[in-house]
Design a protein around this motif. Sequence first.
Motif, short mmCIF file in Angstrom:
data_model
loop_
_atom_site.label_atom_id
_atom_site.label_comp_id
_atom_site.label_asym_id
_atom_site.label_seq_id
_atom_site.Cartn_x
_atom_site.Cartn_y
_atom_site.Cartn_z
N SER A 96 -32.66 -15.06 115.41
CA SER A 96 -33.40 -15.13 116.66
C SER A 96 -34.89 -15.22 116.34
N ASP A 97 -35.56 -16.20 116.93
CA ASP A 97 -36.99 -16.38 116.64
C ASP A 97 -37.58 -17.20 117.79
N MET A 98 -38.89 -17.07 118.01
CA MET A 98 -39.53 -17.88 119.06
C MET A 98 -39.74 -19.32 118.59
N GLY B 134 -36.41 -16.19 111.66
CA GLY B 134 -36.54 -17.58 111.23
C GLY B 134 -37.05 -17.71 109.81
N ARG B 135 -37.78 -16.70 109.35
CA ARG B 135 -38.32 -16.75 107.99
C ARG B 135 -38.64 -15.32 107.51
N GLY B 136 -39.15 -15.20 106.31
CA GLY B 136 -39.71 -13.95 105.79
C GLY B 136 -38.71 -12.80 105.72
N ILE B 137 -39.19 -11.61 106.09
CA ILE B 137 -38.39 -10.39 105.97
C ILE B 137 -37.14 -10.47 106.86
N GLY B 138 -37.31 -10.97 108.09
CA GLY B 138 -36.18 -11.06 109.02
C GLY B 138 -35.06 -11.93 108.46
N PHE C 166 -46.67 -3.81 101.00
CA PHE C 166 -47.30 -5.12 100.82
C PHE C 166 -46.23 -6.08 100.31
N ILE C 167 -45.73 -6.93 101.23
CA ILE C 167 -44.55 -7.75 100.94
C ILE C 167 -44.93 -9.23 100.91
N ASP C 168 -44.35 -9.94 99.97
CA ASP C 168 -44.69 -11.35 99.76
C ASP C 168 -44.01 -12.26 100.80
N THR C 169 -44.73 -12.55 101.89
CA THR C 169 -44.23 -13.46 102.94
C THR C 169 -45.42 -14.30 103.45
N ALA C 170 -45.13 -15.18 104.40
CA ALA C 170 -46.21 -16.01 104.98
C ALA C 170 -47.32 -15.13 105.56
N ASN D 2 -35.34 -4.77 115.10
CA ASN D 2 -36.57 -5.20 115.77
C ASN D 2 -37.59 -5.52 114.67
N ASN D 3 -37.63 -6.80 114.30
CA ASN D 3 -38.43 -7.23 113.15
C ASN D 3 -39.61 -8.13 113.50
N ALA D 4 -39.51 -8.89 114.60
CA ALA D 4 -40.57 -9.86 114.93
C ALA D 4 -41.94 -9.16 114.98
N ASN E 268 -55.35 -2.58 115.73
CA ASN E 268 -54.29 -3.03 116.65
C ASN E 268 -52.91 -2.89 116.02
N TYR E 269 -52.77 -3.38 114.82
CA TYR E 269 -51.48 -3.41 114.12
C TYR E 269 -51.02 -1.99 113.77
N ALA E 270 -51.94 -1.18 113.26
CA ALA E 270 -51.59 0.20 112.89
C ALA E 270 -51.18 1.00 114.13
N1 LIG Z 1 -45.28 -8.97 104.99
C1 LIG Z 1 -45.72 -7.72 104.90
O1 LIG Z 1 -46.42 -7.34 103.95
C2 LIG Z 1 -45.34 -6.70 105.94
C3 LIG Z 1 -45.74 -5.38 105.75
C4 LIG Z 1 -45.40 -4.43 106.68
C5 LIG Z 1 -44.68 -4.78 107.79
N2 LIG Z 1 -44.30 -6.07 107.98
C6 LIG Z 1 -43.54 -6.37 109.20
O2 LIG Z 1 -42.34 -7.04 108.88
C7 LIG Z 1 -41.98 -7.91 109.97
C8 LIG Z 1 -41.73 -9.31 109.44
O3 LIG Z 1 -42.91 -9.77 108.83
P1 LIG Z 1 -42.97 -11.04 107.85
O4 LIG Z 1 -43.89 -10.70 106.75
O5 LIG Z 1 -41.61 -11.52 107.56
O6 LIG Z 1 -43.75 -12.07 108.82
P2 LIG Z 1 -43.60 -13.65 109.02
O7 LIG Z 1 -44.83 -14.05 109.74
O8 LIG Z 1 -43.24 -14.33 107.76
O9 LIG Z 1 -42.33 -13.75 110.01
C9 LIG Z 1 -42.37 -13.26 111.31
C10 LIG Z 1 -41.42 -14.05 112.18
O10 LIG Z 1 -41.52 -13.52 113.52
C11 LIG Z 1 -41.57 -14.59 114.42
N3 LIG Z 1 -42.24 -14.18 115.66
C12 LIG Z 1 -43.56 -13.92 115.84
N4 LIG Z 1 -43.79 -13.63 117.13
C13 LIG Z 1 -42.59 -13.67 117.77
C14 LIG Z 1 -42.18 -13.48 119.11
N5 LIG Z 1 -43.07 -13.19 120.09
N6 LIG Z 1 -40.88 -13.62 119.42
C15 LIG Z 1 -39.97 -13.94 118.46
N7 LIG Z 1 -40.31 -14.17 117.17
C16 LIG Z 1 -41.61 -14.03 116.84
C17 LIG Z 1 -42.30 -15.70 113.71
O11 LIG Z 1 -41.99 -16.98 114.27
C18 LIG Z 1 -41.79 -15.55 112.27
O12 LIG Z 1 -40.64 -16.33 112.04
C19 LIG Z 1 -43.12 -7.81 110.99
O13 LIG Z 1 -42.80 -6.87 111.97
C20 LIG Z 1 -44.26 -7.30 110.15
O14 LIG Z 1 -45.23 -6.63 110.92
C21 LIG Z 1 -44.61 -7.06 107.09
#
Ligand SMILES: NC(=O)c1ccc[n+]([C@@H]2O[C@H](COP(=O)([O-])OP(=O)(O)OC[C@H]3O[C@@H](n4cnc5c(N)ncnc54)[C@H](O)[C@@H]3O)[C@@H](O)[C@H]2O)c1
Length: 246
Positions: free
Chosen positions: A36-38, A15-19, A187-191, A89-91, A154-156
């Motif tokens: 696909s997003d929740m 729905g947003r960000g990296i995905g 370190f990626i520029d997202t929400a 698998n990005n969520a 937890n995340y690591a």
């Molecule tokens: N941003 C970073 O610096 C960074 C660094 C390393 C890894 N990541 C990974 O990249 C992926 C995307 O991160 P992002 O920065 O775009 O985050 P984000 O918060 O901008 O986007 C994540 C998306 O996942 C959705 N989501 C959350 N829980 C969900 C669920 N249970 N079911 C379905 N959708 C769900 C959210 O609604 C949101 O749209 C994640 O796995 C994150 O851990 C991000």
Amino acid sequence: MGSLIDRVGIVTGSGRGIGKAIAEAMLHEGAKVVISDMNEELVKQTADELKQKGGQVLGLVCNVTVTESIEKMVETVVNSWGRIDILVNNAGITRDALFMRMTEEQWQAVIDTNLSSAFKVTKPVVKVMSKQREGRIINIASTSGVHGNFGQANYAAAKAGLVGFTKTIALEYASRNITCNAVAPGFIDTAMTQALSQDVVTKILDKVPLGRMGTPDDIAKAVLFFAGPGAYVTGQVLEVNGGLYT
Ligand SMILES: NC(=O)c1ccc[n+]([C@@H]2O[C@H](COP(=O)([O-])OP(=O)(O)OC[C@H]3O[C@@H](n4cnc5c(N)ncnc54)[C@H](O)[C@@H]3O)[C@@H](O)[C@H]2O)c1
């Protein structure tokens, strides 16, 4: 001609960000893509936006922690487009706290959303790919899962688990021409990172040799490599982090 013409791809949490950037890059290469997003609002908004750019897009609400929700999504994709070639698998979520302050709820929420989700989503998808004798699975891990990070036990742990999962699926499904790789963003520029204080951002950036945060497009490029038809690569973890290794 794009490298993914007529391929069908699902990107969770797109729905947003990296995905979203991954979905857009796959569409640009000619794939049909499931947003696909929740978050229902984000699904609608992003699917509409990408459709307007001319892509074949299906917007489906799916919570990756809920098996029934995943099964419904997979069934809809197969009924609509007849196959699944690429699964990303990005969520993911963060619930950061130093270890002694981390609650069981924070631990479990992150394990459920970032790790158990890959088990739950990959299961029905790999069945479809096995019948096709072809598939590409890409898991979005993290530099934190490879090197650890303060406040992210937890995340690591979840992202490290995803790396082990990636290598095992790669072994078990290679004979069916299904590859499984991981991209580990830095370190990626997202929400997700916009929630950090400027002080924390400055400290992290000091450790990035390329001197800037990554963009969602930087991650999408790496995913496209693994998703492409010719990649003779499986079980790998590609860190896309501007050189941030500590
Ligand atoms: N941003 C970073 O610096 C960074 C660094 C390393 C890894 N990541 C990974 O990249 C992926 C995307 O991160 P992002 O920065 O775009 O985050 P984000 O918060 O901008 O986007 C994540 C998306 O996942 C959705 N989501 C959350 N829980 C969900 C669920 N249970 N079911 C379905 N959708 C769900 C959210 O609604 C949101 O749209 C994640 O796995 C994150 O851990 C991000």
